[in-house]
Design a protein around this motif. Structure first.
Motif, mmCIF file in Angstrom:
data_model
loop_
_atom_site.group_PDB
_atom_site.id
_atom_site.type_symbol
_atom_site.label_atom_id
_atom_site.label_comp_id
_atom_site.label_asym_id
_atom_site.label_seq_id
_atom_site.Cartn_x
_atom_site.Cartn_y
_atom_site.Cartn_z
ATOM 1 N N ILE A 21 0.817 -1.302 0.072
ATOM 2 C CA ILE A 21 -0.004 0.018 0.063
ATOM 3 C C ILE A 21 0.959 1.297 -0.081
ATOM 4 N N PHE A 22 2.104 1.036 0.312
ATOM 5 C CA PHE A 22 3.005 2.243 0.170
ATOM 6 C C PHE A 22 4.520 1.631 -0.041
ATOM 7 N N LYS A 23 5.504 2.250 -0.880
ATOM 8 C CA LYS A 23 6.823 1.799 -0.959
ATOM 9 C C LYS A 23 7.659 3.020 -1.151
ATOM 10 N N ASP A 24 8.874 3.026 -0.716
ATOM 11 C CA ASP A 24 9.676 4.097 -1.285
ATOM 12 C C ASP A 24 11.145 3.418 -1.051
ATOM 13 N N ASP A 25 11.911 3.442 -2.059
ATOM 14 C CA ASP A 25 13.044 2.810 -1.902
ATOM 15 C C ASP A 25 14.329 3.793 -2.318
ATOM 16 N N PHE A 26 14.120 5.260 -2.109
ATOM 17 C CA PHE A 26 14.760 6.226 -2.419
ATOM 18 C C PHE A 26 15.567 6.339 -3.815
ATOM 19 N N GLU A 27 15.412 5.240 -4.715
ATOM 20 C CA GLU A 27 16.154 5.208 -5.965
ATOM 21 C C GLU A 27 16.052 6.265 -6.692
ATOM 22 N N ALA A 28 14.831 7.001 -6.659
ATOM 23 C CA ALA A 28 14.626 8.290 -7.527
ATOM 24 C C ALA A 28 15.469 9.499 -7.116
ATOM 25 N N GLY A 29 16.200 9.315 -5.821
ATOM 26 C CA GLY A 29 17.009 10.239 -5.583
ATOM 27 C C GLY A 29 16.506 11.357 -4.646
#
Length: 190
Positions: free
Chosen positions: A51-59
């Motif tokens: 339901i939510f994900k953020d891996d910070f790969e977008a910088g």
């Protein structure tokens, strides 16, 4: 007996774990069933709806309200990007990373928050805080709960079944990560 378990997210993941346990739950304890589902998540096979994900790969920290101690950095092992927090040297200046949107949840469905943390300096842990909201987006009592995460010099996986915390009015949540002030701690979050 059928049990619905929450979805999980690796990297920072909110997850309502898969339903489909009716055949196996009667032979396992709830803890054993939950541990098996969480293991699938960390292996890259989420057992339910993310339901939510953020891996910070977008910088960027675009989905978050970040205090000045937070940034996105390149990490070496494994290669990629992570959020980094450096504790403030000013007493009382907690470094918050707050998800800007409320995430709708279904009462009675277990929800887990999953993340990895690594301590680069110091030893004070990151804290996870979950705020609870009603159908109108307002908080009640209790309005939030927090727990410390596990971390060390190597990446440490953390999973908390936060739906156990929800007061009866909960229809949505937000998550926070924060570092205590004046601890000399630098941590990575993924």
């Amino acid at each position: 007996m059928s049990r619905r378990l929450a979805r999980c997210l690796p990297t920072i993941v909110l997850c309502c774990l898969a339903a489909g346990l009716a055949a196996s739950c009667h032979a396992l304890t709830l803890r054993e069933a939950t541990d098996g589902l969480v293991r699938k998540l960390w292996e890259g096979n989420p057992p339910g709806d993310v339901i939510f994900k953020d891996d910070f790969e977008a910088g960027s920290l675009e989905a978050w309200r970040a205090d000045p101690g937070w940034s996105v950095v390149e990490r070496g092992d494994p290669p990629g990007k992570s959020a980094q927090v450096v504790s403030s040297q000013t007493p009382e200046d907690i470094q918050d990373l707050v998800l800007t949107k409320q995430i709708p949840v279904t009462p009675g469905h277990p929800i887990a928050v999953c993340w990895r943390a690594r301590c680069l300096a110091g030893s004070d842990p990151l804290y996870l805080r979950v705020d609870f909201f009603d159908a109108e987006g307002k908080t009640g009592q209790p309005y939030a709960r927090q727990e410390t995460g596990a971390q060390g010099p190597q990446w440490t996986e953390n999973t908390l079944l936060v739906s156990d915390w929800f007061p009866s009015y909960t229809q949505a949540i937000t998550i926070w990560f924060h570092q205590a002030p004046d601890t000399g701690t630098t941590s990575l979050l993924d």
